[in-house]
Design an enzyme around this catalytic site. Structure first.
Site, PDB file in Angstrom:
ATOM      1  CD  GLU A   1      27.097  63.084  50.130  1.00  0.00           C
ATOM      2  OE1 GLU A   1      27.368  63.328  48.928  1.00  0.00           O
ATOM      3  OE2 GLU A   1      27.663  63.675  51.069  1.00  0.00           O
TER       4      GLU A   1
ATOM      5  CG  HIS B   1      26.056  66.820  46.379  1.00  0.00           C
ATOM      6  ND1 HIS B   1      26.303  68.131  46.015  1.00  0.00           N
ATOM      7  CD2 HIS B   1      26.604  66.663  47.612  1.00  0.00           C
ATOM      8  CE1 HIS B   1      26.961  68.738  46.993  1.00  0.00           C
ATOM      9  NE2 HIS B   1      27.148  67.877  47.971  1.00  0.00           N
TER      10      HIS B   1
END
Length: 318
Positions: free
Chosen positions: A131, A134
């Site tokens: 994450e 990202h």
């Protein structure tokens, strides 16, 4: 190569949007479509993170209310060279996670209670590193833009179908071409959106594995999350299917084919890529060493939960 592919797909999405605008009103329609897209993307740029976090009832936590989870994110953010994001927990039994925010300075990561209770510490580190990748790759902004474009294209196509397309000399498509554009454009926009999503997932898998230093931690986590997500429904995601692409694993269905209509790459393909990366890294892998800080007395609803200071999670962290 992933960045080039993303740029090409975004260019295609923009051209498609302008084409629908031309169908509706020729050159003036293209200009109006551009202004609409600009306004929608500005709104999404500033508000998309708040909207999605509210949509899933995410609760912000800190070092007092969720010391172990928060400590993982803190060390990984340092390793990734990122500012500390806001950290959230979603009360949902399906193990899953996502990142949101317009840039690294205004980012947030969220994990479900199902993920925090099911995965080992190392696997959670692999997921959170994904994450954070990202965020570092600005994928959260890219996916917001593509989702906004896809929605706008569908809206414009419906508008053109209801009111009829431009019939003046500025319309290069003709009557038949106009009808085809109205039908095909929303489908093409969805395919482009999903293609961008899958491209960014592969890139985040690789970057996340490099951040935490152990590709197989993420590989193991993906296998567990995928298996559980097929058995445990995520009712909020079912209610808001347009947000499915933000999760690390598709929260909606058990489809296993890596096809045009999948929001995520096939899990087996992702695991295979991570195994190949682990072999390439060899002795260069590094261990994730952060230990949860000793928390101060906690306040709020998480003080007695499995990740708060009032109780210890049973399992590898116990």
């Amino acid at each position: 190569m992933n960045y080039l592919k993303t740029a090409i797909l975004l260019a295609g999405m923009t051209a498609l949007f302008m084409g629908v605008g031309a169908v509706i009103g020729g050159q003036n329609g293209m200009l109006i479509a551009f202004v609409m897209a600009l306004g929608m993307n500005l709104f999404s740029y500033w508000n998309s993170d708040k909207m999605v976090l509210r949509m899933y009832g995410a609760q912000e936590v800190d070092e007092r209310t969720a010391p172990e989870y928060y400590g993982i994110v803190r060390e990984l953010a340092q390793r990734a060279g990122l500012p500390m994001p806001r950290v959230y927990v979603i009360d949902n039994p399906q193990p899953n996670a996502f990142a949101t925010g317009r840039n690294p300075q205004n980012a947030a990561v969220a994990a479900s209670t199902g993920l925090l209770q099911t995965l080992s510490r190392e696997e959670i580190a692999g997921v959170m590193a994904h994450e954070l990748a990202h965020i570092r790759n600005h994928d959260t902004l890219i996916m917001t833009i593509t989702a906004t474009f896809a929605g706008a294209i569908s809206m414009l196509a419906n508008f053109a179908m209801f009111f009829g397309g431009s019939r003046d000399r500025d319309n290069p498509f003709g009557v038949v071409g106009t009808l085809v554009m109205m039908i095909v454009a929303p489908l093409a926009a969805m395919v482009v959106q999903l293609a961008i999503s899958r491209t960014r997932e592969y890139a985040a898998d690789r970057a996340g594995a490099e951040i935490c230093g152990q590709p197989m931690w993420l590989a193991s986590a993906l296998a567990k999350i995928s298996s559980a997500a097929h058995r445990i429904p995520n009712m909020e995601a079912e209610t808001h299917p347009a947000t499915a692409h933000i999760f690390i694993i598709n929260p909606l269905s058990g489809a296993r084919m890596d096809n045009l209509f999948s929001t995520h790459p096939n899990t087996e393909n992702r695991i295979a890529a991570l195994r190949e990366l682990a072999a390439q890294m060899g002795g260069r892998t590094s261990s994730f060493t952060a230990e949860p800080a000793t928390p101060e007395p906690a306040t709020g609803s998480w003080s007695t939960g499995p990740w708060g200071s009032g109780g210890r999670r049973q399992g590898p962290w116990g």
